[in-house]
Design an enzyme around this catalytic site. Structure first.
Site, mmCIF file in Angstrom:
data_model
loop_
_atom_site.group_PDB
_atom_site.id
_atom_site.type_symbol
_atom_site.label_atom_id
_atom_site.label_comp_id
_atom_site.label_asym_id
_atom_site.label_seq_id
_atom_site.Cartn_x
_atom_site.Cartn_y
_atom_site.Cartn_z
ATOM 1 N N ARG A 211 -11.850 -8.564 1.804
ATOM 2 C CA ARG A 211 -12.838 -8.652 0.717
ATOM 3 C C ARG A 211 -13.286 -10.104 0.552
ATOM 4 N NH1 ARG A 211 -9.817 -4.042 -1.659
ATOM 5 N NH2 ARG A 211 -8.181 -5.446 -2.325
ATOM 6 N N PHE A 227 -17.313 4.205 0.999
ATOM 7 C CA PHE A 227 -15.907 4.457 0.655
ATOM 8 C C PHE A 227 -15.454 3.341 -0.300
ATOM 9 C CE2 PHE A 227 -16.656 5.872 5.038
ATOM 10 C CZ PHE A 227 -16.340 7.219 4.967
ATOM 11 N N ASP A 249 -18.797 6.866 -2.974
ATOM 12 C CA ASP A 249 -17.439 7.421 -2.890
ATOM 13 C C ASP A 249 -17.476 8.862 -3.372
ATOM 14 O OD1 ASP A 249 -14.500 5.865 -2.576
ATOM 15 O OD2 ASP A 249 -14.390 7.808 -3.593
ATOM 16 N N ASN A 278 -20.511 12.450 -0.337
ATOM 17 C CA ASN A 278 -19.841 12.356 0.946
ATOM 18 C C ASN A 278 -20.570 11.314 1.796
ATOM 19 O OD1 ASN A 278 -18.912 12.744 3.553
ATOM 20 N ND2 ASN A 278 -18.732 14.972 3.290
ATOM 21 N N ASP A 299 -15.100 1.522 4.955
ATOM 22 C CA ASP A 299 -13.637 1.469 4.790
ATOM 23 C C ASP A 299 -13.107 2.862 4.466
ATOM 24 O OD1 ASP A 299 -11.045 0.553 4.497
ATOM 25 O OD2 ASP A 299 -11.343 -0.123 2.431
ATOM 26 N N CYS A 339 -7.766 2.608 8.960
ATOM 27 C CA CYS A 339 -6.396 2.399 8.458
ATOM 28 C C CYS A 339 -5.460 3.461 9.019
ATOM 29 C CB CYS A 339 -6.373 2.395 6.937
ATOM 30 S SG CYS A 339 -6.892 3.937 6.194
HETATM 31 N N1 SAH Z 1 -12.694 -0.162 0.187
HETATM 32 C C1 SAH Z 1 -11.880 0.265 -0.921
HETATM 33 C C2 SAH Z 1 -10.816 1.263 -0.497
HETATM 34 C C3 SAH Z 1 -11.350 2.527 0.137
HETATM 35 S S1 SAH Z 1 -10.189 3.812 0.214
HETATM 36 C C4 SAH Z 1 -11.298 -0.943 -1.617
HETATM 37 O O1 SAH Z 1 -11.515 -2.076 -1.164
HETATM 38 O O2 SAH Z 1 -10.644 -0.772 -2.643
HETATM 39 C C5 SAH Z 1 -11.107 5.171 0.763
HETATM 40 C C6 SAH Z 1 -12.003 5.796 -0.272
HETATM 41 O O3 SAH Z 1 -12.795 6.784 0.405
HETATM 42 C C7 SAH Z 1 -11.339 6.539 -1.409
HETATM 43 O O4 SAH Z 1 -11.781 6.016 -2.628
HETATM 44 C C8 SAH Z 1 -11.791 8.007 -1.267
HETATM 45 O O5 SAH Z 1 -12.083 8.619 -2.530
HETATM 46 C C9 SAH Z 1 -13.050 7.861 -0.481
HETATM 47 N N2 SAH Z 1 -13.451 8.981 0.382
HETATM 48 C C10 SAH Z 1 -12.693 9.735 1.199
HETATM 49 N N3 SAH Z 1 -13.472 10.569 1.948
HETATM 50 C C11 SAH Z 1 -14.754 10.324 1.578
HETATM 51 C C12 SAH Z 1 -16.009 10.845 1.992
HETATM 52 N N4 SAH Z 1 -16.102 11.762 2.952
HETATM 53 N N5 SAH Z 1 -17.109 10.359 1.396
HETATM 54 C C13 SAH Z 1 -17.029 9.426 0.423
HETATM 55 N N6 SAH Z 1 -15.871 8.876 0.017
HETATM 56 C C14 SAH Z 1 -14.740 9.323 0.578
#
Ligand code: SAH
Length: 395
Positions: A211, A227, A249, A278, A299, A339
């Site tokens: 970040r 995400f 998200d 999505n 992410d 991850c």
């Molecule tokens: N980048 C963030 C962490 C991301 S974790 C940070 O720095 O804090 C992954 C995220 O993806 C979660 O919040 C989860 O709700 C979301 N997620 C999972 N599948 C998804 C999808 N298909 N579309 C949108 N969001 C999704």
């Protein structure tokens, strides 16, 4: 002490200081060790190799505490492992810009099955194995001693516990219960963290350095934070002068927190949009609308949960990377991550490169990214490196 004997030629990984012994490597168990009990590990020719925690339920039958057969695993030993891990985080202490970081990172810190994260005045722990569970009281006392805090909260509500025959559990382990939201500061940005119901122990601490890294590419940019969870990358980008950020998200709760975190940082909320949806679909819609960005962050959650799902996961990673690259303006920057521990750095490289080929774009890698330095990996435990990423520029 109970001992377990390995099959002939199955001692090579212990000799290489790898901490996991799989059930298939074990030829004989003398006695009936309790869950998490310390056992002596012996090679087929009778050579003692060290001491580990026994688990009768898990395919990982033993997790090594020590590769020194002379070492006794007792209260003092376990406390010392905590002291060692906490002491190694000294670099983060006294740094007013960050007060949330990992204190103990499981195998890499010599405490398999234990995660301990600091969030301001609280510590949040996760016990994922019977070995760690057995020493819970000693671990909690040691954390209090070596990192005095207002309270220690447990978030052992993880599926991995089922492999160990352990129920999921959460609650206060010591001191005061944490507030509904703990406000933390990370590299000068403020975030509210829900340690009771948030993902992992509440926040993706492993992405802290990344970040920070994207900040220098964010000034004046239109940013897509795919995400987004509770805003992480996007808020860092706006703090660094981004012109706009679009968070996407699936989770309404995460986006609600992203919104309040934005306000908390006195970022201009009107320059931020929060899209619940999505990512696979939202990015396609953006493409069809001809939208574009200067900085795209991808992410996603862990797509590969097992070896069997790796191909499908690869297709998922390729799909979002292809979409993300297509949304980049010429000269735009992509920060893309995986991850999934099962996705090796080589395979992830191939997947992102395949996306670049399909997108017909020239892409340069500015740098490779990985989990933050408070999430070390054991040098002899490559499974410990799970977060991989690329910071790229697309022409
Ligand atoms: N980048 C963030 C962490 C991301 S974790 C940070 O720095 O804090 C992954 C995220 O993806 C979660 O919040 C989860 O709700 C979301 N997620 C999972 N599948 C998804 C999808 N298909 N579309 C949108 N969001 C999704």
């Amino acid at each position: 002490m109970t001992s377990i004997t390995l099959h002939p030629n199955r001692d090579f990984s212990v000799l290489r200081r790898h901490p996991w012994i799989f059930s298939g490597a074990v030829s004989r168990v003398d006695g009936v060790p309790e869950p998490g009990e310390s056992v002596q590990v012996v090679s087929a020719d009778g050579t003692p190799l060290g001491t580990g925690a026994f688990s009768s339920e898990s395919q990982i039958r033993v997790r090594m505490w020590s590769f020194d057969p002379a070492v006794a695993v007792d209260d003092a030993f376990v406390s010392d492992r905590i002291a060692r891990a906490v002491g190694a985080r000294a670099a983060f202490l006294g740094d007013g810009a960050t007060n949330a970081f990992r204190l103990v990172n499981a195998e890499a810190d010599g405490v398999p099955g234990l995660i301990a994260d600091r969030y301001g005045d609280w510590i949040v722990c996760q016990f994922t194995t019977v070995g760690a569970e057995r020493w819970k009281d000693v671990i909690v006392a040691a954390l209090q001693r070596y990192f005095p805090c207002r309270g220690i909260y447990e978030r052992s509500d993880v599926e991995a516990r089922a492999h160990e025959g352990l129920p999921q559990t959460s609650g206060v382990l010591a001191g005061e219960p944490p507030p509904e939201r703990i406000e933390i500061v990370e590299n000068g940005c403020r975030y509210q963290v829900d340690v009771r119901a948030g993902h992992k122990t509440g926040f993706y601490l492993d992405q802290r350095d990344n970040r920070e890294r994207i900040k220098r590419y964010a000034n004046g940019c239109d940013v897509l934070n795919a995400f987004s969870y509770t805003g992480g990358f996007g808020i860092a980008a706006v703090a660094a002068g981004a012109a706009s950020v679009t968070h996407v998200d699936l989770s309404a709760e995460a986006l609600a927190l992203a919104r309040s975190n934005t306000a908390l940082n006195t970022c201009h909320v009107e320059e931020s949009s929060f899209i619940q949806g999505n990512v696979f679909e939202v990015l396609r819609t953006f493409r069809d609308q001809g939208r574009s960005f200067d900085l795209v962050v991808l992410d996603p959650p862990k797509f590969a949960e097992s070896k069997g799902s790796l191909m499908k996961a690869s297709r998922g990673y390729k799909d979002i990377n292809l979409l993300g690259i297509k949304l980049l303006r010429p000269g735009g920057v992509l920060a893309t991550f995986s991850c999934s521990g099962l996705m090796t750095p080589e395979l992830f490289h191939k997947v992102v490169a395949d996306a670049a080929v399909d997108a017909k774009r020239d892409i340069q890698v500015i740098t490779r990214l990985q989990q933050a330095e408070d999430h070390p990996e054991g040098l002899c435990f490559p499974e410990g490196l799970y977060l991989k990423g690329f910071l790229c520029r697309a022409w």
